[in-house]
Scaffold this motif. Structure first.
Motif, PDB file in Angstrom:
ATOM      1  N   VAL A  97     -16.799  44.795  -7.989  1.00  0.00           N
ATOM      2  CA  VAL A  97     -17.032  43.413  -7.547  1.00  0.00           C
ATOM      3  C   VAL A  97     -18.385  42.916  -8.053  1.00  0.00           C
ATOM      4  CG1 VAL A  97     -17.358  41.951  -5.511  1.00  0.00           C
ATOM      5  CG2 VAL A  97     -15.472  43.580  -5.582  1.00  0.00           C
ATOM      6  N   SER A  98     -19.395  43.772  -8.059  1.00  0.00           N
ATOM      7  CA  SER A  98     -20.713  43.367  -8.568  1.00  0.00           C
ATOM      8  C   SER A  98     -20.651  42.971 -10.035  1.00  0.00           C
ATOM      9  CB  SER A  98     -21.723  44.507  -8.392  1.00  0.00           C
ATOM     10  OG  SER A  98     -21.887  44.816  -7.045  1.00  0.00           O
ATOM     11  N   ILE A  99     -20.011  43.797 -10.834  1.00  0.00           N
ATOM     12  CA  ILE A  99     -19.889  43.488 -12.261  1.00  0.00           C
ATOM     13  C   ILE A  99     -19.071  42.215 -12.470  1.00  0.00           C
ATOM     14  CG2 ILE A  99     -18.890  44.300 -14.445  1.00  0.00           C
ATOM     15  CD1 ILE A  99     -19.765  47.125 -13.596  1.00  0.00           C
ATOM     16  N   THR A 100     -18.012  42.049 -11.690  1.00  0.00           N
ATOM     17  CA  THR A 100     -17.186  40.847 -11.821  1.00  0.00           C
ATOM     18  C   THR A 100     -17.982  39.592 -11.483  1.00  0.00           C
ATOM     19  OG1 THR A 100     -15.215  42.119 -11.238  1.00  0.00           O
ATOM     20  CG2 THR A 100     -15.058  39.724 -11.050  1.00  0.00           C
ATOM     21  N   ILE A 101     -18.775  39.634 -10.420  1.00  0.00           N
ATOM     22  CA  ILE A 101     -19.592  38.479 -10.036  1.00  0.00           C
ATOM     23  C   ILE A 101     -20.591  38.140 -11.134  1.00  0.00           C
ATOM     24  CG2 ILE A 101     -21.406  37.716  -8.435  1.00  0.00           C
ATOM     25  CD1 ILE A 101     -19.814  39.185  -6.219  1.00  0.00           C
ATOM     26  N   ILE A 102     -21.164  39.148 -11.752  1.00  0.00           N
ATOM     27  CA  ILE A 102     -22.144  38.916 -12.815  1.00  0.00           C
ATOM     28  C   ILE A 102     -21.482  38.349 -14.068  1.00  0.00           C
ATOM     29  CG2 ILE A 102     -23.731  40.104 -14.405  1.00  0.00           C
ATOM     30  CD1 ILE A 102     -24.305  42.030 -11.992  1.00  0.00           C
ATOM     31  N   VAL A 103     -20.287  38.818 -14.408  1.00  0.00           N
ATOM     32  CA  VAL A 103     -19.637  38.455 -15.671  1.00  0.00           C
ATOM     33  C   VAL A 103     -18.791  37.188 -15.570  1.00  0.00           C
ATOM     34  CG1 VAL A 103     -17.955  39.309 -17.370  1.00  0.00           C
ATOM     35  CG2 VAL A 103     -19.656  40.831 -16.456  1.00  0.00           C
ATOM     36  N   LYS A 104     -18.398  36.779 -14.375  1.00  0.00           N
ATOM     37  CA  LYS A 104     -17.424  35.687 -14.250  1.00  0.00           C
ATOM     38  C   LYS A 104     -17.907  34.363 -14.849  1.00  0.00           C
ATOM     39  CE  LYS A 104     -18.516  34.156  -9.613  1.00  0.00           C
ATOM     40  NZ  LYS A 104     -18.113  32.919  -9.050  1.00  0.00           N
ATOM     41  N   ASN A 105     -19.196  34.075 -14.771  1.00  0.00           N
ATOM     42  CA  ASN A 105     -19.686  32.829 -15.369  1.00  0.00           C
ATOM     43  C   ASN A 105     -19.598  32.856 -16.894  1.00  0.00           C
ATOM     44  OD1 ASN A 105     -20.231  31.634 -12.903  1.00  0.00           O
ATOM     45  ND2 ASN A 105     -22.306  32.464 -12.833  1.00  0.00           N
ATOM     46  N   SER A 106     -19.802  34.022 -17.476  1.00  0.00           N
ATOM     47  CA  SER A 106     -19.665  34.150 -18.927  1.00  0.00           C
ATOM     48  C   SER A 106     -18.212  33.971 -19.358  1.00  0.00           C
ATOM     49  CB  SER A 106     -20.164  35.525 -19.389  1.00  0.00           C
ATOM     50  OG  SER A 106     -21.515  35.675 -19.061  1.00  0.00           O
ATOM     51  N   ILE A 107     -17.295  34.457 -18.545  1.00  0.00           N
ATOM     52  CA  ILE A 107     -15.869  34.262 -18.830  1.00  0.00           C
ATOM     53  C   ILE A 107     -15.534  32.775 -18.756  1.00  0.00           C
ATOM     54  CG2 ILE A 107     -13.525  34.738 -18.022  1.00  0.00           C
ATOM     55  CD1 ILE A 107     -14.617  37.462 -17.026  1.00  0.00           C
ATOM     56  N   ALA A 108     -16.076  32.096 -17.746  1.00  0.00           N
ATOM     57  CA  ALA A 108     -15.845  30.651 -17.620  1.00  0.00           C
ATOM     58  C   ALA A 108     -16.396  29.901 -18.832  1.00  0.00           C
ATOM     59  CB  ALA A 108     -16.483  30.127 -16.341  1.00  0.00           C
ATOM     60  N   LEU A 109     -17.546  30.305 -19.322  1.00  0.00           N
ATOM     61  CA  LEU A 109     -18.132  29.664 -20.503  1.00  0.00           C
ATOM     62  C   LEU A 109     -17.266  29.905 -21.731  1.00  0.00           C
ATOM     63  CD1 LEU A 109     -20.517  28.091 -21.655  1.00  0.00           C
ATOM     64  CD2 LEU A 109     -21.652  30.290 -22.053  1.00  0.00           C
ATOM     65  N   ALA A 119     -11.713  48.519 -16.410  1.00  0.00           N
ATOM     66  CA  ALA A 119     -11.857  49.738 -17.206  1.00  0.00           C
ATOM     67  C   ALA A 119     -13.331  50.094 -17.399  1.00  0.00           C
ATOM     68  CB  ALA A 119     -11.166  49.565 -18.558  1.00  0.00           C
ATOM     69  N   ALA A 120     -14.166  49.093 -17.650  1.00  0.00           N
ATOM     70  CA  ALA A 120     -15.597  49.343 -17.822  1.00  0.00           C
ATOM     71  C   ALA A 120     -16.215  49.880 -16.533  1.00  0.00           C
ATOM     72  CB  ALA A 120     -16.303  48.062 -18.260  1.00  0.00           C
ATOM     73  N   THR A 121     -15.766  49.368 -15.413  1.00  0.00           N
ATOM     74  CA  THR A 121     -16.275  49.851 -14.132  1.00  0.00           C
ATOM     75  C   THR A 121     -15.916  51.315 -13.926  1.00  0.00           C
ATOM     76  OG1 THR A 121     -16.172  47.647 -13.160  1.00  0.00           O
ATOM     77  CG2 THR A 121     -16.197  49.514 -11.642  1.00  0.00           C
ATOM     78  N   PHE A 122     -14.659  51.648 -14.200  1.00  0.00           N
ATOM     79  CA  PHE A 122     -14.244  53.042 -14.022  1.00  0.00           C
ATOM     80  C   PHE A 122     -14.993  53.949 -14.986  1.00  0.00           C
ATOM     81  CE2 PHE A 122     -10.146  50.762 -12.906  1.00  0.00           C
ATOM     82  CZ  PHE A 122     -10.535  50.600 -11.592  1.00  0.00           C
ATOM     83  N   LEU A 123     -15.203  53.478 -16.216  1.00  0.00           N
ATOM     84  CA  LEU A 123     -15.945  54.265 -17.200  1.00  0.00           C
ATOM     85  C   LEU A 123     -17.388  54.447 -16.745  1.00  0.00           C
ATOM     86  CD1 LEU A 123     -15.952  55.655 -19.986  1.00  0.00           C
ATOM     87  CD2 LEU A 123     -16.618  53.440 -20.946  1.00  0.00           C
ATOM     88  N   LEU A 124     -18.006  53.372 -16.261  1.00  0.00           N
ATOM     89  CA  LEU A 124     -19.382  53.448 -15.774  1.00  0.00           C
ATOM     90  C   LEU A 124     -19.487  54.424 -14.607  1.00  0.00           C
ATOM     91  CD1 LEU A 124     -22.326  52.394 -15.634  1.00  0.00           C
ATOM     92  CD2 LEU A 124     -21.475  50.600 -14.107  1.00  0.00           C
ATOM     93  N   PHE A 125     -18.586  54.296 -13.667  1.00  0.00           N
ATOM     94  CA  PHE A 125     -18.627  55.178 -12.504  1.00  0.00           C
ATOM     95  C   PHE A 125     -18.384  56.626 -12.923  1.00  0.00           C
ATOM     96  CE2 PHE A 125     -17.069  56.990  -8.480  1.00  0.00           C
ATOM     97  CZ  PHE A 125     -18.147  56.637  -7.676  1.00  0.00           C
ATOM     98  N   SER A 126     -17.499  56.836 -13.875  1.00  0.00           N
ATOM     99  CA  SER A 126     -17.238  58.194 -14.371  1.00  0.00           C
ATOM    100  C   SER A 126     -18.463  58.773 -15.074  1.00  0.00           C
ATOM    101  CB  SER A 126     -16.059  58.196 -15.332  1.00  0.00           C
ATOM    102  OG  SER A 126     -14.882  57.875 -14.659  1.00  0.00           O
ATOM    103  N   VAL A 167      -7.006  39.863 -19.831  1.00  0.00           N
ATOM    104  CA  VAL A 167      -7.653  40.870 -20.680  1.00  0.00           C
ATOM    105  C   VAL A 167      -9.058  41.165 -20.173  1.00  0.00           C
ATOM    106  CG1 VAL A 167      -8.584  41.277 -23.004  1.00  0.00           C
ATOM    107  CG2 VAL A 167      -6.267  40.420 -22.722  1.00  0.00           C
ATOM    108  N   MET A 168      -9.778  40.129 -19.774  1.00  0.00           N
ATOM    109  CA  MET A 168     -11.126  40.336 -19.249  1.00  0.00           C
ATOM    110  C   MET A 168     -11.091  41.121 -17.938  1.00  0.00           C
ATOM    111  SD  MET A 168     -13.087  39.300 -21.564  1.00  0.00           S
ATOM    112  CE  MET A 168     -14.622  39.510 -20.728  1.00  0.00           C
ATOM    113  N   ALA A 169     -10.116  40.849 -17.087  1.00  0.00           N
ATOM    114  CA  ALA A 169      -9.997  41.601 -15.828  1.00  0.00           C
ATOM    115  C   ALA A 169      -9.730  43.069 -16.112  1.00  0.00           C
ATOM    116  CB  ALA A 169      -8.883  41.007 -14.960  1.00  0.00           C
TER     117      ALA A 169
END
Length: 171
Positions: A144-156, A109-116, A102-104
């Protein structure tokens, strides 16, 4: 040699490979079905290959944060004083994978929305279908940038759901 630890390490390796391949396969099929029905990886569209590679990398980064929590649940379940049984281990593992999936989807989706939102005059999916590599590379870089930033929060988030045994406080 610690045979229990060795067995657990082998189990984690096998589990990681199987789960990762399965989730990436499902994600690829969903991506193809939803957005790129007539586009093939082996075809002439380099943009689709770049875009698909970015999504797979994003999923891999998220899974790399989830699989250690699954291993922790298995370790807890293997302890002698553990009250977790096999169905509960499967339930927790499935829950972690579901949250990761779900997070992926949410991150993509957030990336595509941001880019749009940043490029109102560009339809990213049509541009990728037209083999516009610059749009694909920029979209993947943002993803990839957003994923790298968010991945630690997902792990938490996932580690907060691990059923660690209660420890008494003697102090």
């Amino acid at each position: 040699m610690n045979t229990q630890l060795f067995t657990l390490a082998l189990l984690e390796i096998m589990l990681s490979i199987v789960i990762t391949i399965f989730i990436i396969f499902i994600s690829y099929k969903m991506l193809k079905r939803l957005f790129f029905k007539n586009t093939e990886l082996g075809g002439e569209n380099m943009s689709f290959t770049i875009f698909t590679s970015g999504i797979i990398m994003s999923i891999g980064l998220i899974l790399s944060e989830i699989l250690p929590s699954i291993t922790n649940v298995i370790r807890i379940g293997l302890q002698k004083e553990s009250t977790l049984d096999i169905p509960e281990l499967i339930m927790y593992s499935g829950l972690y994978l579901f949250i990761g999936f779900v997070m992926a989807v949410f991150i993509n989706a957030a990336t595509f929305l941001l880019f749009s939102m940043l490029t109102k005059h560009v339809n990213e999916f049509k541009e990728i279908q037209k083999n516009n590599t610059s749009v694909a590379i920029l979209t993947v870089a943002i993803l990839v940038s957003i994923t790298i930033i968010v991945k630690n929060s997902i792990a938490l988030l996932i580690s907060a759901l691990v059923p660690y045994p209660n420890v008494t406080n003697y102090i």
